[in-house]
Design an enzyme around this catalytic site. Structure first.
Site, mmCIF file in Angstrom:
data_model
loop_
_atom_site.group_PDB
_atom_site.id
_atom_site.type_symbol
_atom_site.label_atom_id
_atom_site.label_comp_id
_atom_site.label_asym_id
_atom_site.label_seq_id
_atom_site.Cartn_x
_atom_site.Cartn_y
_atom_site.Cartn_z
ATOM 1 N N TYR A 162 -2.262 -1.432 -2.710
ATOM 2 C CA TYR A 162 -1.136 -0.767 -2.923
ATOM 3 C C TYR A 162 -0.789 0.210 -1.884
ATOM 4 C CZ TYR A 162 2.089 2.733 -5.321
ATOM 5 O OH TYR A 162 3.309 3.362 -5.433
ATOM 6 N N ASP A 243 -5.163 2.462 5.203
ATOM 7 C CA ASP A 243 -4.492 3.316 4.393
ATOM 8 C C ASP A 243 -5.379 4.148 3.633
ATOM 9 O OD1 ASP A 243 -3.463 4.487 2.125
ATOM 10 O OD2 ASP A 243 -2.066 2.777 1.618
ATOM 11 N N LYS A 270 -1.472 12.682 -0.419
ATOM 12 C CA LYS A 270 -2.133 13.338 -1.586
ATOM 13 C C LYS A 270 -2.565 14.622 -1.141
ATOM 14 C CE LYS A 270 -2.044 9.198 -3.865
ATOM 15 N NZ LYS A 270 -1.264 8.852 -5.115
HETATM 16 N N1 PMP Z 1 -1.261 4.214 -0.398
HETATM 17 C C1 PMP Z 1 -2.254 4.324 -1.426
HETATM 18 C C2 PMP Z 1 -3.527 3.673 -0.975
HETATM 19 C C3 PMP Z 1 -2.084 4.897 -2.477
HETATM 20 O O1 PMP Z 1 -2.820 5.207 -3.508
HETATM 21 C C4 PMP Z 1 -0.712 5.552 -2.707
HETATM 22 C C5 PMP Z 1 -0.221 6.285 -3.987
HETATM 23 N N2 PMP Z 1 -0.973 6.048 -5.168
HETATM 24 C C6 PMP Z 1 0.183 5.436 -1.677
HETATM 25 C C7 PMP Z 1 -0.091 4.745 -0.415
HETATM 26 C C8 PMP Z 1 1.557 6.120 -1.703
HETATM 27 O O2 PMP Z 1 1.327 7.371 -1.671
HETATM 28 P P1 PMP Z 1 2.847 8.418 -2.238
HETATM 29 O O3 PMP Z 1 2.829 8.091 -3.773
HETATM 30 O O4 PMP Z 1 2.546 9.597 -1.750
HETATM 31 O O5 PMP Z 1 4.040 7.738 -1.737
#
Ligand code: PMP
Length: 445
Positions: A162, A243, A270
């Site tokens: 994700y 990521d 985050k």
């Molecule tokens: N990458 C990862 C690993 C995430 O866990 C998340 C959010 N849960 C995101 C990207 C996306 O971040 P945002 O919700 O700030 O768009």
């Protein structure tokens, strides 16, 4: 007997749901009213759970109060963005001070470069970085950067990965993913991934990977798997993107520092904005310097709120004044202890329940076997549906016990969580294991 067990699960879930409805009339009313202008009353899918989600009136420290006045310990921690808790005075003061000097200034401000410097110092692989508004955007820009600097089109991601609202690679797929040509490989399968990278090398711009899959269920990447990605990307000139939107909190330098693996680019988000909207992407100087607007061949990167003063000020205050290496290591140690404790409770009862994750990121699964990829805990449709009901029952029981966590069993500890909070959470989980043991035995897999 199967029929009876099914009926048991259905009737137990019905009872729990009826109890929940009765206890939460104001959250229900809010949900119904919200449906008038938002589909399903919802603007963020992960916050929905049936029959309707609790709506929050207030947060203080690690305590949430809902519209009906019930108090919960917040083990969700806003899916990791809430690391500082709800009312850290340093963060609040920073936001108030920034607010007092005016927002939407339309120019560089006094905070952004300091925050960038602090992030680059902590995560040395981000030789240069830029801000954006979310983790999703960070991945959009990192992947687009990789495509621009390599002149290649494809990206490789992992099932269960994700990377944002338009980069979701769950087994069920997504109708709204960004239309990059995408190769999917299996997480923690080093050989498979290396073969896929070699096969597509001529047209492969980037490999994007979470060092621990977060949404996928807190599945840690094997050091050997992640090292193999590093080697394959080196061999074929592919940009390796870590990521670390979730995992950056696992040490002062993120999981990459723990592993000793240096990605070409990293995406962040985050908590690094102090609890306000935030994203960042960065990496090798030779890629990122292309964004220097003074260059004749500069790549333009826009975003009205990239340097919004509230996020920049809160993020800077958090990193420079709250999140010391000691504070972070205590947080992650508390998470390790909680995970071990939950596993011991399940083990003691011999139930097919396990807590996975790293440090302060924990996910409870109703599954007995080892989980190294999302495929490992998938069953057939019928088995998945039964486990989903069990998961819902667990979530409702935890709410009834004053413990707030994600429907999927995910927890992200925040700084104000105490050992006593963890004791109460563990006691609530143990109570669930005790009272629902037979349902777990028959409906987990
Ligand atoms: N990458 C990862 C690993 C995430 O866990 C998340 C959010 N849960 C995101 C990207 C996306 O971040 P945002 O919700 O700030 O768009």
């Amino acid at each position: 007997d199967d029929v009876r067990v099914n009926a048991d699960l259905d009737s137990t879930l019905d009872e729990a749901e009826a109890r929940y409805r009765a206890a939460n009339p104001r959250s229900l009313a809010r949900h119904q009213a919200a449906g008038a202008a938002m589909p399903g009353g919802n603007t963020r899918t992960v916050l929905h759970y049936p029959p309707f989600p609790l709506a929050w009136a207030k947060g203080e420290g690690a305590t949430l109060t809902d519209l009906d006045g019930h108090r919960y310990t917040d083990f969700l921690g806003e899916y990791t963005a809430g690391l500082y808790g709800h009312s850290n005075p340093v963060i609040q003061d920073a936001v108030r001070a920034a607010l007092a000097d005016g927002i939407v200034l339309g120019g560089p401000n006094r905070y952004e470069a300091e925050l960038a410097g602090e992030i680059s110092r902590r995560f040395p692989s981000l030789e240069l970085l830029r801000f954006c508004n979310s983790g999703t955007e960070a991945n959009l820009f990192a992947l687009s950067t990789a495509r621009a600097v390599t002149g290649r089109a494809k990206i490789l991601a992992f099932t269960g990965g994700y990377h944002g609202g338009v980069f979701y690679y769950g087994l069920a797929g997504s109708a709204i993913n960004a239309p990059f040509p995408t190769i999917l490989a299996r997480y923690n399968d080093a050989e498979g991934a290396a073969a896929a990278i070699a096969e597509h090398a001529a047209d492969l711009a980037a490999v994007v990977v979470e060092p621990m899959q977060g949404s996928g269920g807190c599945i840690p990447g094997d050091p050997g798997f992640l090292a193999a990605l590093r080697a394959a990307c080196d061999r074929h000139g592919v940009v390796l993107i870590f990521d670390e939107v979730m995992t950056s909190r696992l040490s002062p330098g993120g999981r990459q520092a723990l592993l000793g693996i240096t990605p070409d680019m990293t995406t962040l988000g985050k908590y690094l904005g102090g609890g306000l909207s935030f994203g960042a992407f960065g990496g090798r100087r030779r890629f990122m310097e292309r964004y220097d607007p003074a260059r004749p061949d500069a790549i333009a990167h826009a975003g009205t709120f990239n340097n919004n003063v509230l996020s920049m000020a809160a993020g800077r205050a958090g990193l420079t004044r709250v999140l010391t290496p000691e504070a972070l290591s205590a947080l992650n140690a508390r998470g390790e202890a909680l995970r071990e404790r939950l596993n011991a409770l399940a083990g003691k009862r011999g139930l097919p329940v396990q807590a996975t994750g790293c440090g302060s990121l924990v996910n409870l699964h109703f599954h007995r076997g080892t989980i190294r990829a999302v495929e490992d805990y998938q069953g057939d449709a019928e088995a998945n549906a039964r486990r989903a009901k069990l998961t819902r029952l667990f979530h409702l029981d935890m709410i009834a016990a004053g413990q707030y966590l994600a429907l999927r069993g995910f927890m992200a500890l925040s700084l104000p969580i105490t050992d006593a909070d963890c004791d109460r959470l563990a006691a609530a989980v143990d109570e669930f294991l005790a009272t629902r043991g037979r349902l777990i035995e028959t409906n987990a897999r």
